[in-house]
Scaffold this motif. Sequence first.
Motif, PDB file in Angstrom:
ATOM      1  N   TYR A  41       0.803  -1.219   0.000  1.00 38.98           N
ATOM      2  CA  TYR A  41       0.000   0.000   0.000  1.00 38.98           C
ATOM      3  C   TYR A  41       0.841   1.276   0.000  1.00 38.98           C
ATOM      4  O   TYR A  41       0.303   2.368  -0.190  1.00 38.98           O
ATOM      5  N   HIS A  42       2.131   1.145   0.230  1.00 37.41           N
ATOM      6  CA  HIS A  42       2.989   2.326   0.342  1.00 37.41           C
ATOM      7  C   HIS A  42       4.166   2.301  -0.635  1.00 37.41           C
ATOM      8  O   HIS A  42       5.125   3.045  -0.465  1.00 37.41           O
ATOM      9  N   TYR A  43       4.046   1.480  -1.669  1.00 34.11           N
ATOM     10  CA  TYR A  43       5.140   1.354  -2.629  1.00 34.11           C
ATOM     11  C   TYR A  43       5.477   2.703  -3.268  1.00 34.11           C
ATOM     12  O   TYR A  43       6.646   3.095  -3.334  1.00 34.11           O
ATOM     13  N   ASP A  44       4.456   3.436  -3.728  1.00 35.77           N
ATOM     14  CA  ASP A  44       4.708   4.738  -4.364  1.00 35.77           C
ATOM     15  C   ASP A  44       5.330   5.722  -3.383  1.00 35.77           C
ATOM     16  O   ASP A  44       6.226   6.488  -3.737  1.00 35.77           O
ATOM     17  N   ARG A  45       4.862   5.717  -2.157  1.00 31.05           N
ATOM     18  CA  ARG A  45       5.406   6.596  -1.119  1.00 31.05           C
ATOM     19  C   ARG A  45       6.874   6.232  -0.859  1.00 31.05           C
ATOM     20  O   ARG A  45       7.724   7.112  -0.726  1.00 31.05           O
ATOM     21  N   GLU A  47       8.951   4.807  -2.898  1.00 29.57           N
ATOM     22  CA  GLU A  47       9.731   5.224  -4.057  1.00 29.57           C
ATOM     23  C   GLU A  47       9.994   6.732  -4.019  1.00 29.57           C
ATOM     24  O   GLU A  47      11.117   7.184  -4.241  1.00 29.57           O
ATOM     25  N   LYS A  48       8.961   7.508  -3.711  1.00 22.68           N
ATOM     26  CA  LYS A  48       9.081   8.967  -3.632  1.00 22.68           C
ATOM     27  C   LYS A  48      10.110   9.372  -2.569  1.00 22.68           C
ATOM     28  O   LYS A  48      10.874  10.317  -2.763  1.00 22.68           O
ATOM     29  N   LEU A  49      10.142   8.641  -1.454  1.00 25.67           N
ATOM     30  CA  LEU A  49      11.025   8.966  -0.339  1.00 25.67           C
ATOM     31  C   LEU A  49      12.403   8.310  -0.449  1.00 25.67           C
ATOM     32  O   LEU A  49      13.279   8.572   0.364  1.00 25.67           O
ATOM     33  N   GLY A  50      12.578   7.441  -1.448  1.00 26.40           N
ATOM     34  CA  GLY A  50      13.843   6.741  -1.604  1.00 26.40           C
ATOM     35  C   GLY A  50      14.041   5.629  -0.589  1.00 26.40           C
ATOM     36  O   GLY A  50      15.168   5.247  -0.284  1.00 26.40           O
ATOM     37  N   VAL A  51      12.941   5.097  -0.070  1.00 25.38           N
ATOM     38  CA  VAL A  51      12.988   4.029   0.939  1.00 25.38           C
ATOM     39  C   VAL A  51      13.039   2.678   0.242  1.00 25.38           C
ATOM     40  O   VAL A  51      12.226   2.395  -0.634  1.00 25.38           O
TER      41      VAL A  51
END
Length: 120
Positions: A41-45, A47-51
Amino acid sequence: YGERYGISPELLQALIERESDGDPNVVYGGCMGLCQIYEKYHYDRMEKLGVQDLFDERENILVAADYLAELFQEYEDVSLVLDIYNGNSKAKHNFEYGIVSDYADHILKRSAELERLHGK
């Protein structure tokens, strides 16, 4: 991250205690790490954060803080935000009727206790 996102560090600490008891390696129902992030559920987040590693304590808390900040922008009420964070499908309904879940209540009380211990 609390300061960076305008979230009480004590709230984040209380959430971590509730979600994982401070164990960065815990996995439960597909959720991972300190703040029990569900990667799907947080894959895009992420990616955006570089995690890249949800077992990394800093990266896990970063994702949680970013998500909480987003929820706070939309909902403002901390008990509602916590319920939504926890995946409570009845969160909005409960909020409308003044119902605070045990999950949110626990985190709010522990957060207040930590704030007192930290002289806030």
